[in-house]
Design an enzyme around this catalytic site. Sequence first.
Site, PDB file in Angstrom:
ATOM      1  N   ASN A  20       0.859  -1.194   0.000  1.00  0.00           N
ATOM      2  CA  ASN A  20       0.000   0.000   0.000  1.00  0.00           C
ATOM      3  C   ASN A  20       0.898   1.249   0.000  1.00  0.00           C
ATOM      4  OD1 ASN A  20      -1.408   2.260   1.104  1.00  0.00           O
ATOM      5  ND2 ASN A  20      -3.059   0.901   1.718  1.00  0.00           N
TER       6      ASN A  20
ATOM      7  N   ASP B 237      -0.150   4.505  -0.029  1.00  0.00           N
ATOM      8  CA  ASP B 237      -0.853   5.735   0.387  1.00  0.00           C
ATOM      9  C   ASP B 237       0.073   6.751   1.046  1.00  0.00           C
ATOM     10  OD1 ASP B 237      -3.168   4.476  -0.393  1.00  0.00           O
ATOM     11  OD2 ASP B 237      -3.943   4.169   1.632  1.00  0.00           O
ATOM     12  N   HIS B 238       0.967   6.246   1.910  1.00  0.00           N
ATOM     13  CA  HIS B 238       1.720   7.194   2.732  1.00  0.00           C
ATOM     14  C   HIS B 238       2.935   7.787   2.029  1.00  0.00           C
ATOM     15  CE1 HIS B 238      -1.224   6.825   5.705  1.00  0.00           C
ATOM     16  NE2 HIS B 238      -1.080   5.513   5.756  1.00  0.00           N
TER      17      HIS B 238
ATOM     18  N   HIS C  64      -5.585   3.738  -1.665  1.00  0.00           N
ATOM     19  CA  HIS C  64      -6.907   4.127  -1.154  1.00  0.00           C
ATOM     20  C   HIS C  64      -7.184   5.579  -1.543  1.00  0.00           C
ATOM     21  CE1 HIS C  64      -9.613   4.464   2.731  1.00  0.00           C
ATOM     22  NE2 HIS C  64     -10.260   4.782   1.621  1.00  0.00           N
TER      23      HIS C  64
ATOM     24  N   ARG D 190      -9.295   8.350  -0.841  1.00  0.00           N
ATOM     25  CA  ARG D 190     -10.274   8.751   0.168  1.00  0.00           C
ATOM     26  C   ARG D 190     -11.107   9.912  -0.345  1.00  0.00           C
ATOM     27  NH1 ARG D 190      -8.800   6.604   5.611  1.00  0.00           N
ATOM     28  NH2 ARG D 190     -10.538   7.834   6.347  1.00  0.00           N
TER      29      ARG D 190
ATOM     30  N   ARG E 207      -6.816  12.942   1.089  1.00  0.00           N
ATOM     31  CA  ARG E 207      -5.729  13.365   1.993  1.00  0.00           C
ATOM     32  C   ARG E 207      -4.374  12.794   1.573  1.00  0.00           C
ATOM     33  NH1 ARG E 207      -7.436  10.267   7.497  1.00  0.00           N
ATOM     34  NH2 ARG E 207      -9.406  11.285   7.010  1.00  0.00           N
ATOM     35  N   HIS E 208      -4.374  11.653   0.872  1.00  0.00           N
ATOM     36  CA  HIS E 208      -3.083  11.140   0.372  1.00  0.00           C
ATOM     37  C   HIS E 208      -3.171  10.890  -1.134  1.00  0.00           C
ATOM     38  CE1 HIS E 208      -5.134   7.452   1.583  1.00  0.00           C
ATOM     39  NE2 HIS E 208      -4.809   7.573   2.857  1.00  0.00           N
TER      40      HIS E 208
ATOM     41  N   GLU F  54      -8.648   0.694  -3.154  1.00  0.00           N
ATOM     42  CA  GLU F  54      -9.466   0.749  -1.936  1.00  0.00           C
ATOM     43  C   GLU F  54     -10.366   1.962  -2.004  1.00  0.00           C
ATOM     44  OE1 GLU F  54      -7.349   0.892   1.701  1.00  0.00           O
ATOM     45  OE2 GLU F  54      -6.279  -0.957   1.301  1.00  0.00           O
TER      46      GLU F  54
ATOM     47  N   THR G  74      -7.009   6.767  10.319  1.00  0.00           N
ATOM     48  CA  THR G  74      -6.863   5.675   9.352  1.00  0.00           C
ATOM     49  C   THR G  74      -8.140   4.850   9.416  1.00  0.00           C
ATOM     50  OG1 THR G  74      -5.503   3.770   8.723  1.00  0.00           O
ATOM     51  CG2 THR G  74      -5.674   4.219  11.068  1.00  0.00           C
TER      52      THR G  74
ATOM     53  N   GLU H 226     -11.233  -9.180   3.289  1.00  0.00           N
ATOM     54  CA  GLU H 226      -9.950  -8.845   3.902  1.00  0.00           C
ATOM     55  C   GLU H 226     -10.210  -8.635   5.382  1.00  0.00           C
ATOM     56  OE1 GLU H 226      -7.274  -6.275   1.852  1.00  0.00           O
ATOM     57  OE2 GLU H 226      -6.399  -5.504   3.709  1.00  0.00           O
TER      58      GLU H 226
ATOM     59  N   HIS I 186      -3.677  -4.348   7.758  1.00  0.00           N
ATOM     60  CA  HIS I 186      -3.766  -3.147   8.592  1.00  0.00           C
ATOM     61  C   HIS I 186      -2.854  -3.262   9.806  1.00  0.00           C
ATOM     62  CE1 HIS I 186      -5.154   0.600  10.287  1.00  0.00           C
ATOM     63  NE2 HIS I 186      -5.704   0.841   9.112  1.00  0.00           N
ATOM     64  N   GLY I 187      -1.861  -2.371   9.810  1.00  0.00           N
ATOM     65  CA  GLY I 187      -0.971  -2.269  10.958  1.00  0.00           C
ATOM     66  C   GLY I 187       0.127  -3.319  11.011  1.00  0.00           C
TER      67      GLY I 187
ATOM     68  N   HIS J 276       1.766   1.306   5.820  1.00  0.00           N
ATOM     69  CA  HIS J 276       2.360   2.324   6.690  1.00  0.00           C
ATOM     70  C   HIS J 276       3.722   1.893   7.231  1.00  0.00           C
ATOM     71  CE1 HIS J 276       2.895   4.506  10.538  1.00  0.00           C
ATOM     72  NE2 HIS J 276       2.477   5.518   9.813  1.00  0.00           N
TER      73      HIS J 276
HETATM   74  N1  PXP Z   1      -5.851  -3.100   4.002  1.00  0.00           N
HETATM   75  C1  PXP Z   1      -6.826  -2.159   4.026  1.00  0.00           C
HETATM   76  C2  PXP Z   1      -8.195  -2.540   3.595  1.00  0.00           C
HETATM   77  C3  PXP Z   1      -6.539  -0.840   4.432  1.00  0.00           C
HETATM   78  O1  PXP Z   1      -7.517   0.083   4.463  1.00  0.00           O
HETATM   79  C4  PXP Z   1      -5.217  -0.513   4.772  1.00  0.00           C
HETATM   80  C5  PXP Z   1      -4.874   0.893   5.150  1.00  0.00           C
HETATM   81  O2  PXP Z   1      -5.223   1.768   4.163  1.00  0.00           O
HETATM   82  C6  PXP Z   1      -4.242  -1.512   4.712  1.00  0.00           C
HETATM   83  C7  PXP Z   1      -4.593  -2.808   4.347  1.00  0.00           C
HETATM   84  C8  PXP Z   1      -2.812  -1.246   5.035  1.00  0.00           C
HETATM   85  O3  PXP Z   1      -2.684  -0.876   6.357  1.00  0.00           O
HETATM   86  P1  PXP Z   1      -1.284  -0.316   6.872  1.00  0.00           P
HETATM   87  O4  PXP Z   1      -1.006   0.916   6.090  1.00  0.00           O
HETATM   88  O5  PXP Z   1      -1.539  -0.075   8.313  1.00  0.00           O
HETATM   89  O6  PXP Z   1      -0.272  -1.393   6.620  1.00  0.00           O
END
Ligand code: PXP
Length: 265
Positions: A17, A19-20, A53, A55, A59-60, A83, A113, A164, A207-208, A230
């Site tokens: 991902n 995004d950041h 993603h 949004r 924002r990103h 996403e 988030t 997911e 996520h995380g 992230h």
């Molecule tokens: N999966 C989904 C559906 C998410 O929304 C996100 C965060 O945008 C992630 C995975 C990735 O999460 P992280 O950036 O915390 O690794």
Amino acid sequence: MTRTLARPLGRLRLGVNIDHVATIRNARGGAHPEPLRAARAAVAAGADGITAHLREDRRHIADADIEGLTALLRDLGVPLNFEMAATDEMQAIALRHRPHAVCIVPERREERTTEGGLEVAREENRLAHFIAPLAEAGCRVSIFIAADERQIEAAARIGAPVVELHTGAYCDAHNEGRFAERDAELDRLRRCAAFAHGLGLEVHAGHGLAYETTPPVAAFPEVMELNIGHYLVGEAIFTGLDSAIRRMREVMDRARREAFGEGAA
Ligand code: PXP
């Protein structure tokens, strides 16, 4: 009771991902660092797909990023996992670009988030109608949900082929040293991965996730894909994106080998 499988269903894919990368770019409003360059680097480092993603508040990731990623990844033959929230605006964008995959996530403007999973059970009818045209357009639809049997059953009923599972609660408990809760969350995720597979759903998770928290999840035999962002972008500050992604790939492969023997990675 649902039993977990003795062997993995297939090779565990890593979706990166980005995004950041866009978060950092947007901090200054210019073009650097470019998410497209990050996508190219992630693919070169072994990412099986790129996740982004878009949004509502942009924002990103921005609309132009999705346009650029669609073209780039099509050229590279690598899947884009788009996403998005279940809104008419996002549906129109997805139908215009027809990404390989669409992941429907809950979205609240005030959150930092994506905080929880989608409430599929409460919105079955609307979501069933919402995802139908995306599936017809050839997008593989996945639904981002908490590890909760009710939500999994609802996702299956609306015709989503993929769920997911949200690993955020498990990762938070680990990071904050709440180990009994972490282990309970992990058990819940394990049970739900098997349950979802039993209903015929493909199972992803994310996520995380970080180097420390990924191995137990990578060792769920039903899980086919992890989406991680992230932490990898954070690690890239210290070691570079290439090295961070390669190390995550090794962490995933080692977890599968340790759980299922050589050849399981
Ligand atoms: N999966 C989904 C559906 C998410 O929304 C996100 C965060 O945008 C992630 C995975 C990735 O999460 P992280 O950036 O915390 O690794």
